[in-house]
Motif scaffolding. Structure first.
Motif, mmCIF file in Angstrom:
data_model
loop_
_atom_site.group_PDB
_atom_site.id
_atom_site.type_symbol
_atom_site.label_atom_id
_atom_site.label_comp_id
_atom_site.label_asym_id
_atom_site.label_seq_id
_atom_site.Cartn_x
_atom_site.Cartn_y
_atom_site.Cartn_z
ATOM 1 N N ARG A 18 -21.281 -38.572 1.544
ATOM 2 C CA ARG A 18 -21.492 -38.574 0.089
ATOM 3 C C ARG A 18 -22.962 -38.871 -0.204
ATOM 4 O O ARG A 18 -23.331 -39.937 -0.700
ATOM 5 C CB ARG A 18 -20.565 -39.588 -0.579
ATOM 6 C CG ARG A 18 -19.094 -39.280 -0.365
ATOM 7 C CD ARG A 18 -18.182 -40.137 -1.199
ATOM 8 N NE ARG A 18 -18.367 -39.896 -2.633
ATOM 9 C CZ ARG A 18 -17.632 -40.472 -3.582
ATOM 10 N NH1 ARG A 18 -16.667 -41.321 -3.241
ATOM 11 N NH2 ARG A 18 -17.853 -40.221 -4.842
ATOM 12 N N ILE A 19 -23.799 -37.892 0.103
ATOM 13 C CA ILE A 19 -25.239 -38.089 -0.042
ATOM 14 C C ILE A 19 -25.664 -38.203 -1.502
ATOM 15 O O ILE A 19 -26.775 -38.640 -1.789
ATOM 16 C CB ILE A 19 -26.030 -36.964 0.657
ATOM 17 C CG1 ILE A 19 -25.684 -35.594 0.069
ATOM 18 C CG2 ILE A 19 -25.754 -36.978 2.159
ATOM 19 C CD1 ILE A 19 -26.501 -34.459 0.648
ATOM 20 N N GLN A 47 -29.600 -40.846 6.791
ATOM 21 C CA GLN A 47 -29.311 -41.574 5.555
ATOM 22 C C GLN A 47 -30.507 -42.400 5.093
ATOM 23 O O GLN A 47 -30.736 -42.547 3.884
ATOM 24 C CB GLN A 47 -28.075 -42.466 5.731
ATOM 25 C CG GLN A 47 -28.256 -43.691 6.600
ATOM 26 C CD GLN A 47 -28.202 -43.382 8.094
ATOM 27 O OE1 GLN A 47 -27.926 -42.243 8.497
ATOM 28 N NE2 GLN A 47 -28.445 -44.396 8.905
ATOM 29 N N SER A 93 -19.074 -44.566 2.809
ATOM 30 C CA SER A 93 -18.928 -43.298 2.080
ATOM 31 C C SER A 93 -20.211 -42.481 2.161
ATOM 32 O O SER A 93 -20.180 -41.257 2.314
ATOM 33 C CB SER A 93 -18.572 -43.569 0.617
ATOM 34 O OG SER A 93 -17.303 -44.172 0.510
ATOM 35 N N TYR A 94 -21.327 -43.177 2.067
ATOM 36 C CA TYR A 94 -22.631 -42.522 2.077
ATOM 37 C C TYR A 94 -22.990 -41.993 3.458
ATOM 38 O O TYR A 94 -23.293 -40.804 3.634
ATOM 39 C CB TYR A 94 -23.685 -43.522 1.603
ATOM 40 C CG TYR A 94 -25.120 -43.069 1.709
ATOM 41 C CD1 TYR A 94 -25.551 -41.888 1.133
ATOM 42 C CD2 TYR A 94 -26.064 -43.864 2.377
ATOM 43 C CE1 TYR A 94 -26.877 -41.484 1.219
ATOM 44 C CE2 TYR A 94 -27.385 -43.475 2.461
ATOM 45 C CZ TYR A 94 -27.785 -42.278 1.888
ATOM 46 O OH TYR A 94 -29.099 -41.900 1.973
ATOM 47 N N LYS A 95 -22.907 -42.861 4.452
ATOM 48 C CA LYS A 95 -23.396 -42.514 5.785
ATOM 49 C C LYS A 95 -22.397 -41.701 6.600
ATOM 50 O O LYS A 95 -22.764 -40.711 7.244
ATOM 51 C CB LYS A 95 -23.781 -43.791 6.539
ATOM 52 C CG LYS A 95 -24.341 -43.540 7.929
ATOM 53 C CD LYS A 95 -25.170 -44.688 8.442
ATOM 54 C CE LYS A 95 -24.408 -45.976 8.598
ATOM 55 N NZ LYS A 95 -25.237 -47.026 9.231
ATOM 56 N N ASP A 154 -30.721 -48.226 5.495
ATOM 57 C CA ASP A 154 -29.582 -48.362 4.594
ATOM 58 C C ASP A 154 -29.011 -49.777 4.624
ATOM 59 O O ASP A 154 -28.760 -50.380 3.583
ATOM 60 C CB ASP A 154 -28.495 -47.325 4.909
ATOM 61 C CG ASP A 154 -28.011 -47.392 6.347
ATOM 62 O OD1 ASP A 154 -28.764 -47.870 7.215
ATOM 63 O OD2 ASP A 154 -26.877 -46.950 6.613
ATOM 64 N N LEU A 170 -24.785 -40.339 -3.395
ATOM 65 C CA LEU A 170 -24.911 -41.765 -3.697
ATOM 66 C C LEU A 170 -26.346 -42.261 -3.508
ATOM 67 O O LEU A 170 -26.689 -43.352 -3.974
ATOM 68 C CB LEU A 170 -23.978 -42.594 -2.792
ATOM 69 C CG LEU A 170 -22.476 -42.474 -3.057
ATOM 70 C CD1 LEU A 170 -21.698 -43.206 -1.966
ATOM 71 C CD2 LEU A 170 -22.131 -43.049 -4.424
ATOM 72 N N ALA A 171 -27.178 -41.499 -2.826
ATOM 73 C CA ALA A 171 -28.533 -41.946 -2.500
ATOM 74 C C ALA A 171 -29.334 -42.413 -3.712
ATOM 75 O O ALA A 171 -29.980 -43.471 -3.649
ATOM 76 C CB ALA A 171 -29.289 -40.852 -1.744
#
Length: 252
Positions: A109-110, A150, A103-105, A216, A112-113
């Motif tokens: 969905r940045i 990411q 989802s993040y990478k 990550d 989430l960082a």
């Protein structure tokens, strides 16, 4: 910084009204957009003790002598002592961690960082003295395609939490490389040979420095090994690898 926080706190209720907080794993409603629901927190696998003193790999019963808990070393680190000075992994890679990473990478969905960084930072050792946070680099072609690095976003959040200096361009990709998935250990090493180097402009800052190398996910360790080698050959004093999730296997 104070003004930014006040603006954020002022508009947070409006943002939550327009975009109700949801758990990024299951989609259930949340009180605030800061993490997971209580049920999904329990699906993450958090590394524990006892663990290898060199790489923090969790050790199972029977793999160690309790009288030697302060000097425990896992089999991979014993067979081949690592170049790095430790691994700080927020989670062990499982289905929940995989979904968050995707989802993040790849899902963009940045937001989430910050949460991923909090979990990662909690596993860092005590950082005596001055440290630098350096992300694993992306080649410019992949950066243009994805739109963000990411690891750099994660390093930015970790640098704030650990009060370390961010050197976002400390390492550079000198050439593009294909995805490493499906390749064996030797093939990964050959693919990455000469692909990552220290940025000459940052060499004076990195020489003699203590560095948190941020990625990550740590899979085989091939990419981070190349990064650690480049940093150490350029005079870095210590390099600790920090990642949100770690695949237990060959990585050490």
């Amino acid at each position: 910084m104070l003004a930014s926080r006040l603006v954020s706190e002022t508009f947070a209720p409006l943002v939550d009204l327009i975009y109700p907080p949801r758990c990024p794993l299951c989609g259930d409603g949340l009180a605030a957009q800061k993490g997971l629901c209580s049920a999904c927190w329990g699906t993450l696998s958090i590394p524990g003790e006892p663990a290898c003193r060199k790489c923090q790999r969790p050790l199972a019963d029977g793999e160690f002598d309790e009288s030697q808990s302060s000097t425990l070393t896992c089999a991979p680190c014993t067979a081949r002592p690592p170049r790095h000075d430790g691994i700080a992994a927020g989670t062990l890679y499982n289905d929940a961690a995989r979904k968050l990473v995707l989802s993040y990478k790849h899902g963009g969905r940045i937001a989430l960082a910050p949460m991923l960084a909090r979990l990662t930072s909690a596993r860092l050792p005590v950082l005596d003295g001055d440290w630098l946070a350096v992300p694993v680099p992306l080649h410019r072609f992949r950066l243009w395609k994805r739109g963000f690095n990411q690891s750099a976003l994660l390093a930015h959040e970790i640098s704030k939490l650990s009060r370390t200096e961010l050197v976002v361009d400390g390492l550079v990709r000198t050439r593009a490389t294909p995805a490493l998935g499906g390749l064996g250990k030797v093939a990964r090493a050959n693919t990455l040979r000469g692909a990552i180097a220290v940025n000459p402009k940052r060499l004076p800052k990195l020489r003699g420095a203590n560095i948190i190398l941020v990625d990550d996910v740590l899979t085989s360790g091939a990419t981070t090994s190349v990064c650690v080698k480049a940093l150490k050959q350029s005079g870095a004093k210590k390099v600790v690898i920090a990642c949100f999730s770690r695949v237990l296997g060959e990585a050490a």
